[in-house]
Each structure stands twice: as C-alpha cells, then as structure tokens.
Design a protein around this motif. Structure first.
Motif, PDB file in Angstrom:
ATOM      1  N   ARG A 125       0.836  -1.208   0.000  1.00 35.57           N
ATOM      2  CA  ARG A 125       0.000   0.000   0.000  1.00 35.57           C
ATOM      3  C   ARG A 125       0.868   1.253   0.000  1.00 35.57           C
ATOM      4  O   ARG A 125       0.604   2.219  -0.721  1.00 35.57           O
ATOM      5  CB  ARG A 125      -0.941   0.016   1.209  1.00 35.57           C
TER       6      ARG A 125
ATOM      7  N   ARG B 258       3.891   1.509  -1.221  1.00 38.15           N
ATOM      8  CA  ARG B 258       4.508   1.615  -2.548  1.00 38.15           C
ATOM      9  C   ARG B 258       3.513   2.183  -3.555  1.00 38.15           C
ATOM     10  O   ARG B 258       3.860   3.042  -4.361  1.00 38.15           O
ATOM     11  CB  ARG B 258       4.987   0.227  -2.983  1.00 38.15           C
ATOM     12  N   ARG B 259       2.268   1.712  -3.508  1.00 34.35           N
ATOM     13  CA  ARG B 259       1.238   2.232  -4.430  1.00 34.35           C
ATOM     14  C   ARG B 259       0.990   3.719  -4.194  1.00 34.35           C
ATOM     15  O   ARG B 259       0.839   4.487  -5.148  1.00 34.35           O
ATOM     16  CB  ARG B 259      -0.074   1.454  -4.266  1.00 34.35           C
ATOM     17  N   THR B 260       0.972   4.117  -2.938  1.00 41.70           N
ATOM     18  CA  THR B 260       0.754   5.526  -2.622  1.00 41.70           C
ATOM     19  C   THR B 260       1.893   6.380  -3.167  1.00 41.70           C
ATOM     20  O   THR B 260       1.659   7.417  -3.800  1.00 41.70           O
ATOM     21  CB  THR B 260       0.607   5.733  -1.107  1.00 41.70           C
TER      22      THR B 260
ATOM     23  N   ASP C  88       3.910   5.654  -5.628  1.00 38.47           N
ATOM     24  CA  ASP C  88       3.822   5.633  -7.100  1.00 38.47           C
ATOM     25  C   ASP C  88       2.782   6.647  -7.581  1.00 38.47           C
ATOM     26  O   ASP C  88       3.022   7.390  -8.532  1.00 38.47           O
ATOM     27  CB  ASP C  88       3.459   4.241  -7.603  1.00 38.47           C
ATOM     28  N   ARG C  89       1.630   6.677  -6.920  1.00 36.06           N
ATOM     29  CA  ARG C  89       0.573   7.616  -7.304  1.00 36.06           C
ATOM     30  C   ARG C  89       1.031   9.060  -7.115  1.00 36.06           C
ATOM     31  O   ARG C  89       0.822   9.914  -7.985  1.00 36.06           O
ATOM     32  CB  ARG C  89      -0.695   7.353  -6.484  1.00 36.06           C
TER      33      ARG C  89
END
Length: 57
Positions: free
Chosen positions: A43, A45-47, A49-50
């Motif tokens: 989560r 990492r996704r944040t 990236d976004r």
C-alpha cells in the motif's frame, strides 16, 4: 467550495494532504516488512507511485 474552507486555502490543503500521504506511505514501507505485513508495504509503494505520477504532471 468545501464547507468552511475558503477557496484560497484549497491549494494549501491539497499540498498538506499530499505531504501527509507521503509520510504515511514511508511509514507503511518501514512498518510493513518489520511486522510481517507485506500488504501494508505494498500500500505504501502504491501511494508513493501515485504521488510521483501526480508530481510529474
């Protein structure tokens, strides 16, 4: 306009939320692996990236 937030403050509010999101993401990247929670690290990492995609615009 959001209830109680003058339009002149919306940019500051968005900036603050992006900063808090980045701090939370870094916390997830540290806490997740240390506590055997890879989904928390993912989560984070996704944040990040976004946020990086948004910053590139």
């Amino acid at each position: 306009m959001h209830a109680g937030v003058p339009l002149r403050h919306l940019g500051r509010r968005r900036h603050a939320l992006r900063c808090l999101s980045a701090l939370d993401a870094v916390n997830c990247l540290v806490w997740g692996p240390d506590n055997d929670h890879p989904e928390v690290a993912a989560r984070g990492r996704r944040t990040l990236d976004r946020l990086m995609k948004q910053a590139a615009r």
